[in-house]
Design an enzyme around this catalytic site. Structure first.
Site, short mmCIF file in Angstrom:
data_model
loop_
_atom_site.label_atom_id
_atom_site.label_comp_id
_atom_site.label_asym_id
_atom_site.label_seq_id
_atom_site.Cartn_x
_atom_site.Cartn_y
_atom_site.Cartn_z
N SER A 115 0.86 -1.19 0.00
CA SER A 115 0.00 0.00 0.00
C SER A 115 0.90 1.23 0.00
O SER A 115 2.08 1.14 0.38
CB SER A 115 -0.83 0.00 1.30
OG SER A 115 -1.48 1.24 1.48
N TYR A 172 -2.34 -1.32 10.40
CA TYR A 172 -2.28 -1.40 8.93
C TYR A 172 -0.94 -0.88 8.42
O TYR A 172 -0.27 -1.51 7.60
CB TYR A 172 -3.45 -0.61 8.35
CG TYR A 172 -3.66 -0.78 6.86
CD1 TYR A 172 -4.40 -1.86 6.37
CD2 TYR A 172 -3.14 0.13 5.95
CE1 TYR A 172 -4.62 -2.00 5.00
CE2 TYR A 172 -3.35 -0.01 4.59
CZ TYR A 172 -4.09 -1.07 4.11
OH TYR A 172 -4.30 -1.22 2.76
#
Ligand code: NAD
Length: 260
Positions: A142, A155
């Site tokens: 990401s 995350y």
């Protein structure tokens, strides 16, 4: 692009019954790869999705249920698939909260699904790739693998971790015809992102369009979502001969986010 050059290869894609994983499955199947779809749900729809993909592209598609929060099931997925030329570590979840309020079970689940699963599948896949003499490992990280945002501690930690794992895997396989890289998407409008919209609307008293423009795409200079097809095509490129010397690194598909 690269029509059917992956014929005879088998791709395992974790977390591929929706979103980016499914987009990657479409593009790899279009390029001729046989595909193993995965999630932990094991519904009729999951199996029908596999049939639909097989019919659409004329390749072999199987659905194998395995829970990516459990190391033994990650390894079992690779074993059950029986072949693994391409491994796409994609399964992921999200939870948003300030660190003092972040539930520890959510931290554990995010680290297990978004990071540790890739360690277990890679450990199981590398001997299979070495035996076959070729392999591609692509970790879906990401922009949050390269930058941080508040309230996404688990995350961001997991995505930075998977970028590190991609580097180590690239180094451990550097003298072999195996590569490992991380794709770092910016925002893509998938169920994972959709699920963040209602709470954000409430939190900032905004409508949906405002949330998309002012919150989600705030850091994405293109002001457009990346698409699952674009991510699928990036994965297909990494499987091509042109990408043989690209290893242990990251490719951003983020509309300029990480240039800021
Ligand atoms: P999604 O919710 O559409 O897909 C997540 C997938 O993971 C689903 O197929 C789901 O079944 C699977 N999954 C969840 N828990 C699992 C488990 N325990 N075992 C097996 N499968 C499980 O979300 P998405 O946006 O397509 O996310 C896919 C990946 O892309 C994630 O790793 C996510 O972090 C990453 N990503 C997404 C975006 C984005 O904007 N959507 C941006 C950057 C990175």
């Amino acid at each position: 692009m690269f029509e059917k050059f992956l014929t005879g290869k088998t791709a395992i894609i974790t977390g591929s019954n929706s979103g980016i994983g499914l987009g990657v499955a479409h593009r790899l199947a279009k390029a001729g790869a046989d595909v193993v779809l995965n999630s932990f749900t094991d519904t009729d729809e999951d199996h029908q999705l596999a049939e639909k993909l097989a019919d659409e592209y004329g390749v072999n598609v199987r659905y194998i249920s395995a829970d990516m929060s459990k190391g033994d099931q990650c390894r079992m997925l690779v074993e059950k698939a029986g072949a693994c030329d391409i491994l796409i570590n994609n399964a992921g979840i999200q939870h948003v909260a300030a660190i003092p309020d972040f539930p520890s079970e959510k931290w554990d689940a995010i680290i297990a699904i978004n990071l540790s699963s890739a360690f277990h599948t890679t450990a199981a896949a590398l001997p299979v790739m070495r035996e076959a003499g070729w392999g591609r490992i692509i970790n879906i990280a990401s922009a949050h693998g390269l930058t941080a945002s508040p309230f996404k501690s688990a995350y961001v930690a997991a995505k930075h971790g998977i970028v590190g794992l991609s580097k180590v895997t690239g180094l451990e396989t550097a003298r072999e015809p195996i590569t490992c890289n991380a794709i770092c998407p910016g925002y893509v409008l998938t169920p994972l992102v959709e699920s963040q919209i209602p709470d954000t609307m409430k939190k900032y008293d905004m409508d949906r369009d405002e949330v998309i423009e002012k919150v989600l795409l705030e850091r994405q200079p293109s002001k457009e979502f990346a698409t699952t097809d674009e991510l699928g095509d990036t994965a297909v490129f990494l499987c091509s001969d042109a990408a043989a010397q690209i290893t242990g690194t990251t490719i951003s598909v983020d509309g300029g986010w990480t240039a800021l």
